[in-house]
Structure formats: structure tokens, C-alpha cells
Design a protein around this motif. Structure first.
Motif, PDB file in Angstrom:
ATOM      1  N   HIS A   1       4.074   6.679   1.174  1.00 17.27           N
ATOM      2  CA  HIS A   1       4.947   7.535   0.876  1.00 17.27           C
ATOM      3  C   HIS A   1       6.457   6.904   1.250  1.00 17.27           C
ATOM      4  O   HIS A   1       7.279   6.771   0.561  1.00 17.27           O
ATOM      5  N   MET A   2       6.418   5.995   2.523  1.00 14.14           N
ATOM      6  CA  MET A   2       7.459   5.517   2.872  1.00 14.14           C
ATOM      7  C   MET A   2       7.868   4.357   1.940  1.00 14.14           C
ATOM      8  O   MET A   2       9.090   4.074   1.360  1.00 14.14           O
ATOM      9  N   ILE A   3       7.012   3.743   1.504  1.00 15.99           N
ATOM     10  CA  ILE A   3       7.170   2.420   0.352  1.00 15.99           C
ATOM     11  C   ILE A   3       7.715   2.756  -0.673  1.00 15.99           C
ATOM     12  O   ILE A   3       8.630   2.546  -1.377  1.00 15.99           O
ATOM     13  N   ASP A   4       7.213   3.921  -1.352  1.00 18.03           N
ATOM     14  CA  ASP A   4       7.421   4.529  -2.466  1.00 18.03           C
ATOM     15  C   ASP A   4       8.875   5.087  -2.541  1.00 18.03           C
ATOM     16  O   ASP A   4       9.868   4.868  -3.651  1.00 18.03           O
ATOM     17  N   ALA A   5       9.231   5.730  -1.425  1.00 16.07           N
ATOM     18  CA  ALA A   5      10.598   6.365  -1.335  1.00 16.07           C
ATOM     19  C   ALA A   5      11.531   5.171  -1.124  1.00 16.07           C
ATOM     20  O   ALA A   5      12.652   5.441  -1.574  1.00 16.07           O
ATOM     21  N   LEU A   6      11.421   4.246  -0.281  1.00 17.29           N
ATOM     22  CA  LEU A   6      12.435   3.412   0.227  1.00 17.29           C
ATOM     23  C   LEU A   6      12.423   2.131  -0.580  1.00 17.29           C
ATOM     24  O   LEU A   6      13.342   1.452  -0.504  1.00 17.29           O
ATOM     25  N   GLN A   7      11.254   1.822  -1.381  1.00 15.95           N
ATOM     26  CA  GLN A   7      11.258   0.486  -1.863  1.00 15.95           C
ATOM     27  C   GLN A   7      11.845  -0.714  -1.046  1.00 15.95           C
ATOM     28  O   GLN A   7      12.683  -1.423  -1.486  1.00 15.95           O
ATOM     29  N   PRO A   8      11.243  -1.014   0.160  1.00 14.02           N
ATOM     30  CA  PRO A   8      11.770  -2.079   1.025  1.00 14.02           C
ATOM     31  C   PRO A   8      11.459  -3.443   0.528  1.00 14.02           C
ATOM     32  O   PRO A   8      10.355  -3.816  -0.019  1.00 14.02           O
ATOM     33  N   HIS A   9      12.164  -4.455   0.525  1.00 12.03           N
ATOM     34  CA  HIS A   9      11.855  -5.641   0.467  1.00 12.03           C
ATOM     35  C   HIS A   9      11.046  -6.219   1.842  1.00 12.03           C
ATOM     36  O   HIS A   9      10.309  -6.967   1.726  1.00 12.03           O
ATOM     37  N   LEU A  10      11.583  -5.602   3.028  1.00  8.54           N
ATOM     38  CA  LEU A  10      10.868  -6.032   4.273  1.00  8.54           C
ATOM     39  C   LEU A  10      10.700  -5.019   5.196  1.00  8.54           C
ATOM     40  O   LEU A  10      11.543  -4.025   5.471  1.00  8.54           O
ATOM     41  N   MET A  11       9.496  -4.688   5.578  1.00 12.32           N
ATOM     42  CA  MET A  11       8.991  -3.598   6.578  1.00 12.32           C
ATOM     43  C   MET A  11       8.612  -4.249   7.786  1.00 12.32           C
ATOM     44  O   MET A  11       7.793  -5.158   7.824  1.00 12.32           O
ATOM     45  N   ILE A  12       9.256  -3.934   9.004  1.00 13.19           N
ATOM     46  CA  ILE A  12       8.882  -4.490  10.358  1.00 13.19           C
ATOM     47  C   ILE A  12       8.202  -3.328  11.096  1.00 13.19           C
ATOM     48  O   ILE A  12       8.906  -2.599  11.588  1.00 13.19           O
ATOM     49  N   ILE A  13       7.026  -3.495  11.467  1.00 15.06           N
ATOM     50  CA  ILE A  13       6.168  -2.548  12.096  1.00 15.06           C
ATOM     51  C   ILE A  13       6.323  -2.896  13.652  1.00 15.06           C
ATOM     52  O   ILE A  13       5.796  -3.958  14.049  1.00 15.06           O
TER      53      ILE A  13
ATOM     54  N   SER B   1       5.163  -0.848  16.207  1.00  8.83           N
ATOM     55  CA  SER B   1       4.115  -0.449  16.910  1.00  8.83           C
ATOM     56  C   SER B   1       2.888  -1.115  16.811  1.00  8.83           C
ATOM     57  O   SER B   1       2.194  -0.951  15.881  1.00  8.83           O
ATOM     58  N   TRP B   2       2.492  -2.013  17.810  1.00 10.60           N
ATOM     59  CA  TRP B   2       1.532  -2.952  17.668  1.00 10.60           C
ATOM     60  C   TRP B   2       0.065  -2.236  17.710  1.00 10.60           C
ATOM     61  O   TRP B   2      -0.727  -2.752  17.026  1.00 10.60           O
ATOM     62  N   ASN B   3       0.049  -0.983  17.985  1.00  9.97           N
ATOM     63  CA  ASN B   3      -1.372  -0.319  17.923  1.00  9.97           C
ATOM     64  C   ASN B   3      -1.648   0.266  16.832  1.00  9.97           C
ATOM     65  O   ASN B   3      -2.592   1.141  16.639  1.00  9.97           O
ATOM     66  N   THR B   4      -0.854   0.083  15.887  1.00  9.16           N
ATOM     67  CA  THR B   4      -0.714   0.592  14.507  1.00  9.16           C
ATOM     68  C   THR B   4      -2.177  -0.096  13.754  1.00  9.16           C
ATOM     69  O   THR B   4      -1.919  -1.177  13.484  1.00  9.16           O
ATOM     70  N   PRO B   5      -2.974   0.926  13.319  1.00 12.00           N
ATOM     71  CA  PRO B   5      -4.291   0.286  12.569  1.00 12.00           C
ATOM     72  C   PRO B   5      -3.892  -0.275  11.289  1.00 12.00           C
ATOM     73  O   PRO B   5      -3.024   0.388  10.482  1.00 12.00           O
ATOM     74  N   ASP B   6      -4.574  -1.293  10.922  1.00 13.12           N
ATOM     75  CA  ASP B   6      -4.378  -1.865   9.617  1.00 13.12           C
ATOM     76  C   ASP B   6      -4.333  -0.718   8.460  1.00 13.12           C
ATOM     77  O   ASP B   6      -3.802  -1.100   7.406  1.00 13.12           O
ATOM     78  N   GLU B   7      -5.196  -0.082   8.737  1.00 14.54           N
ATOM     79  CA  GLU B   7      -5.307   1.162   7.583  1.00 14.54           C
ATOM     80  C   GLU B   7      -4.444   1.829   7.262  1.00 14.54           C
ATOM     81  O   GLU B   7      -4.317   2.543   6.233  1.00 14.54           O
ATOM     82  N   TRP B   8      -3.296   1.983   8.124  1.00 14.94           N
ATOM     83  CA  TRP B   8      -2.102   2.786   8.001  1.00 14.94           C
ATOM     84  C   TRP B   8      -1.437   2.132   6.836  1.00 14.94           C
ATOM     85  O   TRP B   8      -0.874   2.707   5.969  1.00 14.94           O
ATOM     86  N   LEU B   9      -1.330   0.820   6.774  1.00 14.45           N
ATOM     87  CA  LEU B   9      -0.625   0.102   5.724  1.00 14.45           C
ATOM     88  C   LEU B   9      -1.498  -0.186   4.624  1.00 14.45           C
ATOM     89  O   LEU B   9      -0.855  -0.101   3.264  1.00 14.45           O
ATOM     90  N   THR B  10      -2.829  -0.233   4.770  1.00 11.90           N
ATOM     91  CA  THR B  10      -3.726  -0.946   3.837  1.00 11.90           C
ATOM     92  C   THR B  10      -4.431   0.233   2.804  1.00 11.90           C
ATOM     93  O   THR B  10      -4.816  -0.055   1.678  1.00 11.90           O
ATOM     94  N   ASP B  11      -4.525   1.270   3.454  1.00  6.90           N
ATOM     95  CA  ASP B  11      -5.320   2.419   2.638  1.00  6.90           C
ATOM     96  C   ASP B  11      -4.978   2.539   1.189  1.00  6.90           C
ATOM     97  O   ASP B  11      -6.031   2.597   0.425  1.00  6.90           O
ATOM     98  N   ASP B  12      -3.674   2.554   0.741  1.00  5.38           N
ATOM     99  CA  ASP B  12      -3.434   3.165  -0.477  1.00  5.38           C
ATOM    100  C   ASP B  12      -2.173   2.632  -1.049  1.00  5.38           C
ATOM    101  O   ASP B  12      -1.305   3.225  -1.519  1.00  5.38           O
ATOM    102  N   THR B  13      -1.791   1.453  -0.504  1.00  4.49           N
ATOM    103  CA  THR B  13      -0.717   0.780  -0.500  1.00  4.49           C
ATOM    104  C   THR B  13      -0.706  -0.312  -2.038  1.00  4.49           C
ATOM    105  O   THR B  13       0.163  -0.860  -2.350  1.00  4.49           O
ATOM    106  N   GLY B  14      -2.058  -0.148  -2.608  1.00  4.11           N
ATOM    107  CA  GLY B  14      -2.418  -1.338  -3.808  1.00  4.11           C
ATOM    108  C   GLY B  14      -2.632  -2.494  -3.153  1.00  4.11           C
ATOM    109  O   GLY B  14      -3.106  -2.727  -1.902  1.00  4.11           O
ATOM    110  N   PRO B  15      -2.840  -3.513  -3.930  1.00  7.06           N
ATOM    111  CA  PRO B  15      -3.380  -4.749  -3.557  1.00  7.06           C
ATOM    112  C   PRO B  15      -2.446  -5.356  -2.585  1.00  7.06           C
ATOM    113  O   PRO B  15      -1.450  -5.196  -2.418  1.00  7.06           O
TER     114      PRO B  15
END
Length: 229
Positions: free
Chosen positions: A177-189, A191-205
Motif C-alpha cells: 500500500h505504501m509503495i503503491d501510494a507514494l511510489q518512492p525511489h528510496l525507502m529507508i526502514i 525498524s530493525w525487527n521488521t520481518p522480511d515478509e513485511w516488504l516481500t510478501d506482495d511487492t512483486g519481484p
């Protein structure tokens, strides 16, 4: 007049806000109790050469659930932009948003932006100088609703009520949702404990992770041309 970014943001988050408001509308709580935090962006973000989104884990006290629900039930789109003054007035430069040690969330953002835009003294940004930079990025969190003990418990919200709110807020907590809405060139996370799945589950390749240092990883989302640190 809404910008193209505003319209895109609304298209993504308006139905989510309406669904959330309907799901929690029966909860009676103090005005101080949290509302869901939705991504915020400065008025110069859309036209920035590099659209940067800084992503934390959660806020610490944010708005009013009652106020958000009332507004979202009446006009979901207006509820999305009810905190635009954060960037319009550069509220994150106020003393109460940081600390005196230069080690907080916002201090990191100021330091990063200073390096990125070749500003020699990062404290100029902390003091509200260079609004052309300070109004050109976006701020988001991996969790729209804070953990129960952060503020809700202190204001008398039971764990049972919080569970209902938290469950209803889960649709907000998707990187897509965040990526679709904001279309960022650079996203800086940040929160070190954020699981990889938060980013990779449905963001495409997604390109394989590049481990740069112990706490620094790089991803590349080819579908949206987004670099993620």
C-alpha cells in the motif's frame, strides 16, 4: 486542488480508512486514544528528484481515534489528510519531537537528509532551515497502531478493545500500500525487527538482499524501481 499524488494516495487508502472506521465505530474511548497512523508526505515530495520515505515502527501517541472515526465515516478522503500540518508547519522540528542527544528517530532523518543534500551542518535542518528539503520526503510506519503499552493502556483502553482496533488496522500495515501510494525511489526502514515478509510478501519481484553491514541491507524492487535500505 488535489495533486496526482493526493489522488493516488486517496485511491489506495480511502477504502481502507472507511473499512477501519466501520470496524471500530462502536468502541467508546477517550479522545486521547490513538488513531491509526497513515503515511504523511510533504508538499514538495511529489516533485522531488528523489522521493524518499523514512519508515519507523510506530508513533508514540497519535491523534484521536474518535476524531478519526467520525471524520472517516463522514468523509473518508478528508480523514487521510487530517495531519497535513505536520509537514506544512514542520512540526517534527519542534523540540518535543526529538531529544537533546542527537540520537533520536528525527535526528537520524535530519542527519541523513543533510548528507544526501550536502548540507554541512545537519542541525540547520533540525532548526527548520531548508524547508525545500524538509518538505520533500515522506514519513511512514510499519505499524499503523501502536502497541498497547505505548499510550493506549495509559489512557484506560483495555487490551480487549485494543485488540479489536489493532486487528482492524492490519490492512494498513502492508508495504505494498505504501509503495503503491507514494511510489518512492528510496525507502529507508528504521525498524530493525521488521520481518522480511513485511516488504516481500506482495511487492512483486525482489532482487536478492545485499548485506552491506551488520545493520544495513539493500533490496531492490524491480516492479516499482524502488531501492530499500
Amino acid at each position: 486542488m488535489n495533486t496526482l499524488l493526493d489522488e493516488n494516495f486517496s485511491q489506495v487508502y480511502r477504502p481502507l480508512a472507511a473499512d477501519f472506521a466501520n470496524a471500530v465505530s462502536e468502541i467508546n474511548c477517550k479522545d486521547e486514544v490513538l488513531e491509526p497512523f497513515l503515511p504523511l508526505y510533504g508538499p514538495l515530495y511529489e516533485t522531488a528528484d528523489t522521493r524518499i520515505v523514512f519508515v519507523g515502527i510506530e508513533t508514540k501517541g497519535w491523534g484521536s481515534l474518535n476524531g478519526f472515526v467520525t471524520q472517516a465515516l463522514q468523509n473518508p478522503e478528508s480523514a487521510l489528510f487530517r495531519h497535513s500540518d505536520v509537514f506544512d508547519e514542520l512540526l517534527f522540528c519542534k523540540e518535543i519531537w526529538g531529544n537533546n542527544f542527537g540520537t533520536g528517530f528525527w535526528d537520524f532523518i535530519f542527519k541523513f537528509l543533510a548528507k544526501f543534500y550536502c548540507i554541512e551542518d545537519w542541525k540547520q535542518l533540525k532548526q527548520g532551515q531548508h524547508p525545500e528539503i524538509l518538505q520533500s520526503f515522506a514519513w511512514a510506519n510499519t505499524n499503523a497502531v501502536e502497541r498497547h503499552h505505548v499510550t493506549a493502556e495509559k489512557h484506560g483502553l483495555s487490551k480487549q478493545q485494543w485488540d479489536i482496533i489493532k486487528t482492524a488496522s492490519k490492512p494498513f500495515d502492508r508495504a505494498k500500500h505504501m509503495i503503491d501510494a507514494l511510489q518512492p525511489h528510496l525507502m529507508i526502514i528504521l525498524s530493525w525487527n521488521t520481518p522480511d515478509e513485511w516488504l516481500t510478501d506482495d511487492t512483486g519481484p525482489i532482487e536478492p538482499v545485499n548485506k552491506i553491514e551488520t545493520y544495513l541491507y539493500h533490496y531492490y524492487l524491480s516492479d516499482t524501481n524502488t531501492n530499500v535500505l
